[in-house]
Scaffold this active site. Structure first.
Site, PDB file in Angstrom:
ATOM      1  N   HIS A 171      -2.010  11.598   4.700  1.00  0.00           N
ATOM      2  CA  HIS A 171      -1.899  10.824   5.940  1.00  0.00           C
ATOM      3  C   HIS A 171      -0.893  11.508   6.857  1.00  0.00           C
ATOM      4  O   HIS A 171       0.293  11.575   6.546  1.00  0.00           O
ATOM      5  CB  HIS A 171      -1.459   9.399   5.601  1.00  0.00           C
ATOM      6  CG  HIS A 171      -1.209   8.538   6.793  1.00  0.00           C
ATOM      7  ND1 HIS A 171      -0.440   7.391   6.743  1.00  0.00           N
ATOM      8  CD2 HIS A 171      -1.616   8.647   8.099  1.00  0.00           C
ATOM      9  CE1 HIS A 171      -0.397   6.838   7.938  1.00  0.00           C
ATOM     10  NE2 HIS A 171      -1.088   7.582   8.782  1.00  0.00           N
ATOM     11  N   SER A 184       1.810   5.965  -3.469  1.00  0.00           N
ATOM     12  CA  SER A 184       2.390   6.799  -2.413  1.00  0.00           C
ATOM     13  C   SER A 184       3.506   7.668  -2.971  1.00  0.00           C
ATOM     14  O   SER A 184       4.532   7.169  -3.438  1.00  0.00           O
ATOM     15  CB  SER A 184       2.936   5.915  -1.290  1.00  0.00           C
ATOM     16  OG  SER A 184       3.594   6.713  -0.320  1.00  0.00           O
TER      17      SER A 184
END
Length: 230
Positions: A80, A22
């Site tokens: 996302h 991430s």
């Protein structure tokens, strides 16, 4: 198991679990360095969290940062969206470089329409579920999805503790996918670590998102290798 691999995101059945570091946990003063580290590593995707300060109580980054990452990235961008009204920006995220675009179930009034808007732009389509949202709510769209993202923390901040009930949700998602004949992958995000990754994979996850568990270590590239070796 089905897997999305390579820049073209073709479906295959030969690979084991995927790792998506991430970027939210990267060092933004040295973002190019961290992107190149992921390029060199055994990671499969870049996971990019977009937060608007409305759907979640935090703000991350927008199109300029995603475009900058895309210029350097040699692996797919798994974007996302934790934003309200994501349908307003689908084309823009494609232009910024998203290969996979995931929206929050809770943010979409017309989810089926949004899934197909994503696909029409040439991206893989995902839907994410917050910890309180039951998997059964996806039963009418599961065959249209390429990805189901199970949030194993309440979204908005990194470094949170893994919600153990997420393992049950992974198993429920796998059962839904199997019954429907869907080819969707199962991704999990939140509190993923080397300590719990084996349990997560056994419960059905295909893609592990890891933020602090990678970037807070002395050797993130070696940590990614350890995740892949589980």
């Amino acid at each position: 198991m089905p897997c999305l691999i390579g820049p073209s995101l073709n479906l295959t059945t030969t690979l084991s679990h995927l790792i998506a570091p991430s970027i939210l946990s990267a060092d933004f003063a040295n973002l190019g360095r961290d992107v190149e580290m992921i390029n060199r590593s055994e990671a499969d995707w870049f996971h990019v969290d977009v937060m608007d300060g409305v759907f979640v109580p935090n703000i991350s980054f927008g199109f300029p940062v995603i475009k900058a990452i895309k210029k350097l990235a040699k692996k797919p961008l798994d974007v996302h969206l934790m934003i309200v009204q994501p349908e307003r920006y689908i084309k823009e995220f494609k232009e910024a470089g998203a290969d996979i675009l995931t929206v929050q179930y809770e943010a979409c009034t017309h989810l089926h329409r949004i899934i197909h808007q994503i696909k029409e732009e040439g991206m893989k389509a995902g839907v994410s579920l917050n910890p309180h949202t039951p998997v059964t709510l996806l039963q009418d769209v599961i065959q249209d999805l390429d990805l189901v993202l199970i949030m194993s923390v309440n979204p908005g901040f990194g470094g949170q503790k893994f919600i153990v009930h997420s393992l049950t949700k992974l198993r429920e998602t796998q059962e839904l996918i199997s019954k429907s004949g869907s080819n969707a992958l199962i991704e999990i995000d939140g509190g993923v670590s080397l300590d719990n990754a084996s349990d997560i994979i056994r419960a059905g996850a295909h893609v592990l998102v890891a933020g602090n568990a990678v970037f807070s270590t002395p050797d993130p590239e070696e940590t990614i290798k350890k995740f892949k070796g589980i």
